[in-house]
Design a protein around this motif. Structure first.
Motif, PDB file in Angstrom:
ATOM      1  N   VAL A  31       0.488  -0.959  -0.326  1.00 33.62           N
ATOM      2  CA  VAL A  31       0.563  -0.305   0.026  1.00 33.62           C
ATOM      3  C   VAL A  31       0.788   1.186   0.233  1.00 33.62           C
ATOM      4  O   VAL A  31       0.943   2.199  -0.773  1.00 33.62           O
ATOM      5  N   VAL A  34       2.129   2.950  -3.488  1.00 38.67           N
ATOM      6  CA  VAL A  34       1.125   3.194  -4.121  1.00 38.67           C
ATOM      7  C   VAL A  34       0.992   4.735  -3.298  1.00 38.67           C
ATOM      8  O   VAL A  34      -0.325   4.973  -4.080  1.00 38.67           O
ATOM      9  N   ASP A  35       0.492   4.721  -1.990  1.00 38.74           N
ATOM     10  CA  ASP A  35      -0.260   5.453  -1.499  1.00 38.74           C
ATOM     11  C   ASP A  35       0.467   7.305  -1.261  1.00 38.74           C
ATOM     12  O   ASP A  35       1.259   7.479  -0.987  1.00 38.74           O
ATOM     13  N   ILE A  36      -0.014   7.692  -2.464  1.00 40.97           N
ATOM     14  CA  ILE A  36       1.255   9.263  -2.565  1.00 40.97           C
ATOM     15  C   ILE A  36      -0.038   9.954  -2.708  1.00 40.97           C
ATOM     16  O   ILE A  36       0.991  11.220  -2.913  1.00 40.97           O
ATOM     17  N   SER A  37      -0.992  10.190  -2.709  1.00 40.73           N
ATOM     18  CA  SER A  37      -1.862  10.925  -1.902  1.00 40.73           C
ATOM     19  C   SER A  37      -1.856  11.665  -0.785  1.00 40.73           C
ATOM     20  O   SER A  37      -1.724  11.084  -0.012  1.00 40.73           O
TER      21      SER A  37
ATOM     22  N   HIS B 128      -8.040   0.596  -0.546  1.00 42.37           N
ATOM     23  CA  HIS B 128      -7.022   0.714   0.895  1.00 42.37           C
ATOM     24  C   HIS B 128      -7.377   2.053   1.680  1.00 42.37           C
ATOM     25  O   HIS B 128      -8.762   2.453   1.490  1.00 42.37           O
ATOM     26  N   ARG B 267      -6.663   3.110 -10.685  1.00 43.91           N
ATOM     27  CA  ARG B 267      -5.588   2.857 -10.505  1.00 43.91           C
ATOM     28  C   ARG B 267      -6.159   2.381  -9.146  1.00 43.91           C
ATOM     29  O   ARG B 267      -4.990   1.475  -7.618  1.00 43.91           O
ATOM     30  N   ARG B 268      -6.366   3.638  -8.038  1.00 45.72           N
ATOM     31  CA  ARG B 268      -6.141   3.010  -6.590  1.00 45.72           C
ATOM     32  C   ARG B 268      -7.581   3.836  -6.597  1.00 45.72           C
ATOM     33  O   ARG B 268      -8.076   4.963  -6.198  1.00 45.72           O
ATOM     34  N   THR B 276      -9.234  15.059   0.310  1.00 45.59           N
ATOM     35  CA  THR B 276      -7.944  14.532   0.798  1.00 45.59           C
ATOM     36  C   THR B 276      -7.461  16.818  -0.269  1.00 45.59           C
ATOM     37  O   THR B 276      -6.258  17.036   0.097  1.00 45.59           O
TER      38      THR B 276
END
Lengths: 171, 427
Positions: A31, A34-37, B128, B267-268, B276
């Motif tokens: 996770v 890829v979790d760049i936010s 996730h 993709r996510r 956000t």
């Protein structure tokens, strides 16, 4: 006709609530990769740091060609990044990162994922901290020697922090 | 009824707007006259067209439009020029389309750094955040999930920018430029709620962060209430795999929400308890007001309509009968009524709406008009089932700051000059 169409759609959604359960479990390491936010709380900010001093070099190398040496948008095509504070309620509003964006975390997030346009995701975290610091310094938000890191970035108060209201009812 | 005898047809509103049955009556007369004429035609090949006297082309694997319709093309808008050729939009040529559905090759495009060439075998969707178990799904996994199908529009928040506060006078552009960052397709895909349930989304989750696999890493915050209601991971567009420029291999579809939230090349999905505040939802698709504050998360597209014919870039072919036709849609629900005026809004006539009328899907509206050749102004005004009514441009403009360009759903007017020239006018 209208009622029939609506009821058919609702029925089809309800009928589809059976999952084949094919999702594959992934661990926190995958996770994280890829979790760049980055949200305004900045809990997801990476390690590293930078100041406007080193950021000036990053800006000159990677940003100035489009956004101009003074970050005012170059030849007029790229967005202006600094300036415009105090103009939003006037007859000539100037929306820039400095005058309009509510959170400095968004500057870090967007620069890291999408800039420079011809080579996104190539800046190091150190470079993103540094160039963020440089723009905030140019815009008069922080001092030239102020170090940005995972803690200090989220504490930056942008000039237009309180300039927004959500029209979505369920916040 | 004799051709051109409009003065004997019931008028529905001022300046020649006719009762909806007027066209039907007239066409019956016309069709019977044609049938009578054809019975007298020669039956030998002498008078037949060439394409009736030689075998036609054989079959082909993927059909293409007639070479005589090559004018139906998307036009590109690249605000950053060659510096960023993949950043911008192409517009649906509404002036050349009829009905409601947009052909896949003409669906508008909006991308922020080009169209990625994604190999579906290497693409994964990760779910996730505030879930019991983070999961990833391959494209082939999703093809085995239950699907739903619905027809809805996608509209860029910048649709209408050429009549917005960005410009100081009406731009003389084709109707596709004025309103064509809105397209409609029948979408098929997996309800997002299935994947969120499978991952075990926690009960106090309120937002999602959706992210694309393009070179802009496009990301938007989406309310969980919408995600669990009717949001789809779209895999098919008008029956075939969605086009690369529409997000192949998968995109979000949020019926009625502004186009930018329908994240392409998905993709996510990160489940969160708050937005956000991404770059696009704060700095771009927010609405600056005259007092200097700005509205965030204007997610539902307003009720809107536009006349697509008569419209630019074409001109009138002489006085007489016309079908005034266009599209109406609302991100809040279903269109209930479209009114058309031919006298600058002094009087209005209800247009006929094409069935089926579906929520978050455009309808085609039509009203017959006898143009007597005098200077005229055509306008349309849509209503939806949530009580929303399309407002005049002047009223819309006054709500927002100078330069504001997003979410312009105001009434647009076409001026018709005596010589048949059509122009975009502010009335």
């Amino acid at each position: 006709m209208l009622m029939i169409a609506i009821s058919l759609y609702v029925t089809s959604v309800q009928a589809a609530e059976v999952s084949p359960g094919l999702g594959q479990s992934i661990d926190s390491e995958e996770v994280s990769s890829v979790d760049i936010s980055i949200d305004p709380r900045g809990e997801n900010l990476p390690a590293g740091s930078g100041t406007a001093v080193s950021g000036a070099t990053v800006y000159a190398d990677k940003c100035a060609a489009c956004h101009g040496t003074d970050a005012n948008g170059g030849d007029g095509l790229a967005d202006s990044l600094v300036g415009g504070i105090g103009t939003l309620a006037t007859e000539k509003p100037v929306k820039t990162v400095i005058s309009y964006w509510p959170y400095a975390t968004t500057l870090f997030d967007y620069t890291r994922r999408a800039m420079p346009l011809d080579a996104p995701m190539t800046l190091t975290d150190e470079e993103v901290y540094a160039v963020s610091a440089y723009l905030l310094f140019l815009g008069g938000v922080i001092e030239e020697t102020h170090e940005l890191n995972a803690q200090s970035l989220r504490e930056v108060q942008m000039p237009n922090r309180d300039g927004f209201q959500s029209v979505w009812p369920d916040m | 009824m004799e051709p051109g005898s409009a003065n004997r047809i019931e008028h529905a509103a001022g300046n020649g707007l006719l009762n909806r049955r007027a066209f039907v009556q007239k066409s019956i007369v016309w069709l019977s006259a044609t049938a009578a004429g054809s019975s007298m035609a020669a039956t030998t090949g002498d008078s037949a067209p060439d394409w009736m006297k030689t075998p036609g082309a054989p079959f082909r694997g993927y059909g293409q439009p007639s070479p005589y319709t090559e004018s139906a093309q998307r036009k590109h808008l690249q605000p950053y020029g060659e510096m960023a050729p993949g950043s911008g939009a192409s517009v649906t040529p509404l002036q050349d389309l009829h009905g409601v559905i947009t052909p896949n090759g003409l669906h508008f495009e909006r991308s922020h750094n080009g169209v990625p060439a994604i190999d579906p075998e290497e693409h994964e969707l990760i779910v996730h955040g505030m879930v019991g178990q983070a999961l990833k799904f391959s494209y082939n996994d999703l093809l085995r999930y239950p699907t739903v199908t619905r027809t809805c529009f996608i509209e860029c928040s910048g649709n209408g920018l050429f009549n917005s506060n960005l410009v100081s006078q009406p731009m003389q552009l084709p109707v596709g430029h004025l309103h064509g960052v809105m397209s409609t397709a029948e979408w098929t895909g997996v309800p997002l709620s299935i994947l969120l349930d499978e991952a075990g989304m926690v009960t106090n989750a309120k937002w999602l962060l959706a992210e694309g696999a393009d070179a802009a890493g496009m990301s938007r915050s989406i309310p969980v209430s919408k995600a669990m209601d009717d949001t789809m991971i779209a895999l098919f567009q008008n029956g075939e795999p969605i086009r690369p420029e529409q997000g192949y291999p998968m995109r979000l579809l949020l019926p009625g929400f502004e186009g930018n939230t329908h994240v392409k090349w998905l993709r996510r999905i990160k489940v969160t308890d708050a937005p956000t505040y991404t770059k696009d939802e704060t700095s771009k698709y927010s609405d600056l007001l005259p007092d200097g504050t700005a509205n965030l998360f204007s997610l539902k597209m307003g009720v809107k309509s536009a006349i697509t014919r008569p419209a630019l870039p074409y001109k009138m072919a002489g006085k007489g009968f016309y079908e005034v036709s266009g599209l109406a849609w609302s991100g809040h629900g279903s269109v209930t009524r479209v009114e058309v005026s031919a006298d600058t809004g002094r009087s209005w006539s209800d247009a006929e709406l094409s069935a089926p009328i579906l929520p978050m899907s455009p309808v085609r509206f039509r009203v017959p008009w006898h143009w007597d050749g005098s200077p005229s102004v055509l306008m349309s005004r849509a209503h939806d089932d949530q009580g929303n009514i399309q407002m005049p441009r002047s009223e819309w403009s006054a709500k927002y700051a100078v330069g504001h360009l997003y979410h312009n759903n105001s009434i647009q007017a076409w001026g018709i000059a005596t010589d048949g020239e059509i122009s975009n006018v502010w009335s």
